[in-house]
Design a protein around this motif. Structure first.
Motif, PDB file in Angstrom:
ATOM      1  N   TYR A  81      69.909 118.906 103.375  1.00  0.00           N
ATOM      2  CA  TYR A  81      70.313 120.045 104.200  1.00  0.00           C
ATOM      3  C   TYR A  81      71.705 120.472 103.738  1.00  0.00           C
ATOM      4  O   TYR A  81      72.712 120.020 104.268  1.00  0.00           O
ATOM      5  CB  TYR A  81      70.338 119.642 105.671  1.00  0.00           C
ATOM      6  CG  TYR A  81      69.019 119.147 106.193  1.00  0.00           C
ATOM      7  CD1 TYR A  81      68.104 120.029 106.745  1.00  0.00           C
ATOM      8  CD2 TYR A  81      68.691 117.797 106.144  1.00  0.00           C
ATOM      9  CE1 TYR A  81      66.888 119.578 107.239  1.00  0.00           C
ATOM     10  CE2 TYR A  81      67.480 117.336 106.635  1.00  0.00           C
ATOM     11  CZ  TYR A  81      66.587 118.233 107.180  1.00  0.00           C
ATOM     12  OH  TYR A  81      65.396 117.779 107.672  1.00  0.00           O
ATOM     13  N   LYS A  83      73.414 123.443 103.767  1.00  0.00           N
ATOM     14  CA  LYS A  83      74.264 124.284 104.617  1.00  0.00           C
ATOM     15  C   LYS A  83      73.415 124.978 105.667  1.00  0.00           C
ATOM     16  O   LYS A  83      72.436 125.635 105.349  1.00  0.00           O
ATOM     17  CB  LYS A  83      74.979 125.341 103.760  1.00  0.00           C
ATOM     18  CG  LYS A  83      75.860 126.287 104.521  1.00  0.00           C
ATOM     19  CD  LYS A  83      77.130 125.622 104.971  1.00  0.00           C
ATOM     20  CE  LYS A  83      78.067 126.635 105.615  1.00  0.00           C
ATOM     21  NZ  LYS A  83      78.775 126.149 106.725  1.00  0.00           N
ATOM     22  N   ASP A  85      73.862 127.808 108.281  1.00  0.00           N
ATOM     23  CA  ASP A  85      74.668 128.884 108.858  1.00  0.00           C
ATOM     24  C   ASP A  85      74.101 129.183 110.233  1.00  0.00           C
ATOM     25  O   ASP A  85      72.969 129.671 110.353  1.00  0.00           O
ATOM     26  CB  ASP A  85      74.625 130.137 107.982  1.00  0.00           C
ATOM     27  CG  ASP A  85      75.408 129.981 106.697  1.00  0.00           C
ATOM     28  OD1 ASP A  85      76.494 129.378 106.746  1.00  0.00           O
ATOM     29  OD2 ASP A  85      74.936 130.463 105.648  1.00  0.00           O
ATOM     30  N   THR A 105      70.282 130.128 109.260  1.00  0.00           N
ATOM     31  CA  THR A 105      69.800 130.287 107.896  1.00  0.00           C
ATOM     32  C   THR A 105      70.118 128.966 107.214  1.00  0.00           C
ATOM     33  O   THR A 105      71.280 128.542 107.197  1.00  0.00           O
ATOM     34  CB  THR A 105      70.500 131.448 107.167  1.00  0.00           C
ATOM     35  OG1 THR A 105      70.279 132.649 107.904  1.00  0.00           O
ATOM     36  CG2 THR A 105      69.956 131.606 105.752  1.00  0.00           C
ATOM     37  N   LEU A 106      69.089 128.297 106.717  1.00  0.00           N
ATOM     38  CA  LEU A 106      69.263 126.970 106.134  1.00  0.00           C
ATOM     39  C   LEU A 106      69.124 127.027 104.628  1.00  0.00           C
ATOM     40  O   LEU A 106      68.113 127.490 104.095  1.00  0.00           O
ATOM     41  CB  LEU A 106      68.221 126.001 106.705  1.00  0.00           C
ATOM     42  CG  LEU A 106      68.290 124.572 106.175  1.00  0.00           C
ATOM     43  CD1 LEU A 106      69.610 123.898 106.560  1.00  0.00           C
ATOM     44  CD2 LEU A 106      67.109 123.759 106.684  1.00  0.00           C
ATOM     45  N   LEU A 107      70.152 126.563 103.951  1.00  0.00           N
ATOM     46  CA  LEU A 107      70.109 126.340 102.514  1.00  0.00           C
ATOM     47  C   LEU A 107      69.823 124.858 102.337  1.00  0.00           C
ATOM     48  O   LEU A 107      70.568 124.011 102.839  1.00  0.00           O
ATOM     49  CB  LEU A 107      71.437 126.709 101.857  1.00  0.00           C
ATOM     50  CG  LEU A 107      71.597 126.317 100.382  1.00  0.00           C
ATOM     51  CD1 LEU A 107      70.582 127.063  99.509  1.00  0.00           C
ATOM     52  CD2 LEU A 107      73.015 126.579  99.916  1.00  0.00           C
ATOM     53  N   GLU A 114      65.961 124.356  95.304  1.00  0.00           N
ATOM     54  CA  GLU A 114      66.811 124.943  96.323  1.00  0.00           C
ATOM     55  C   GLU A 114      66.070 126.080  97.023  1.00  0.00           C
ATOM     56  O   GLU A 114      65.478 126.933  96.366  1.00  0.00           O
ATOM     57  CB  GLU A 114      68.109 125.448  95.684  1.00  0.00           C
ATOM     58  CG  GLU A 114      69.185 125.757  96.694  1.00  0.00           C
ATOM     59  CD  GLU A 114      70.533 125.989  96.048  1.00  0.00           C
ATOM     60  OE1 GLU A 114      71.276 125.000  95.877  1.00  0.00           O
ATOM     61  OE2 GLU A 114      70.828 127.155  95.724  1.00  0.00           O
ATOM     62  N   THR A 116      66.117 128.773 100.692  1.00  0.00           N
ATOM     63  CA  THR A 116      66.822 129.314 101.849  1.00  0.00           C
ATOM     64  C   THR A 116      65.790 129.895 102.794  1.00  0.00           C
ATOM     65  O   THR A 116      64.928 130.671 102.372  1.00  0.00           O
ATOM     66  CB  THR A 116      67.823 130.413 101.425  1.00  0.00           C
ATOM     67  OG1 THR A 116      68.754 129.861 100.503  1.00  0.00           O
ATOM     68  CG2 THR A 116      68.577 130.961 102.623  1.00  0.00           C
ATOM     69  N   ASN A 117      65.867 129.500 104.070  1.00  0.00           N
ATOM     70  CA  ASN A 117      64.919 129.979 105.074  1.00  0.00           C
ATOM     71  C   ASN A 117      65.621 130.264 106.387  1.00  0.00           C
ATOM     72  O   ASN A 117      66.520 129.522 106.780  1.00  0.00           O
ATOM     73  CB  ASN A 117      63.827 128.929 105.338  1.00  0.00           C
ATOM     74  CG  ASN A 117      62.827 128.838 104.209  1.00  0.00           C
ATOM     75  OD1 ASN A 117      62.115 129.777 103.924  1.00  0.00           O
ATOM     76  ND2 ASN A 117      62.796 127.686 103.561  1.00  0.00           N
TER      77      ASN A 117
END
Length: 148
Positions: A81, A83, A85, A105-107, A114, A116-117
């Protein structure tokens, strides 16, 4: 008459105290959630293992499992996990249970890729003798950006 006024005054004080206590617990849960995201970002599996209740459950896009598997996945880097936001947070307290909703928003890095969702994340905390424990963490993927 004096007893009635005293009774109303005591009722008012009790309501004020209960409201203040509820606000304080909500702040405590929000801070605990933020700390949890940092621990996840930094792969601090031992701290997470202390936070997660032994009977905790985790729901991801790829399935659901318990504490041991979640901690091992984080420890091994199977899911990193990177980052979270956080766009919105809300908390409801019901008796000794806190339900926190995070719109994020998960990076993340999943299996070396990698991604982002946008997610609505549901976190359920249970107040125990030794503090709050995470009982459930559930990710619901949103169809649009998380910051709507």
């Amino acid at each position: 008459m004096q007893k009635t006024i005293l009774g109303i005054f005591l009722l008012f004080l009790t309501a004020q105290f209960t409201f203040a206590q509820d606000v304080q617990q909500k702040k405590e849960i929000i801070e605990l959630s933020k700390t949890k995201w940092l621990w996840m970002e930094n792969k601090e599996a031992d701290k997470l293992a202390e936070l997660f209740d032994d009977k905790s459950v985790f729901v991801h896009m790829g399935g659901s499992w318990g504490k041991e598997r979640e901690v091992n996945i984080i420890r091994s880097g199977g899911i990193w996990y990177k980052k979270a936001d956080i766009h919105e947070v809300s908390v409801e307290i019901i008796d000794n249970t806190a339900i926190l909703l995070n719109r994020i928003t998960l990076l993340a890095e999943v299996g070396g890729n990698e991604v982002t969702n946008p997610f609505e994340v549901t976190e359920v905390y249970i107040k125990k003798a030794d503090g709050w424990k995470l009982g459930s963490l559930s990710f619901t993927k949103l169809m649009g950006p998380a910051d709507r």
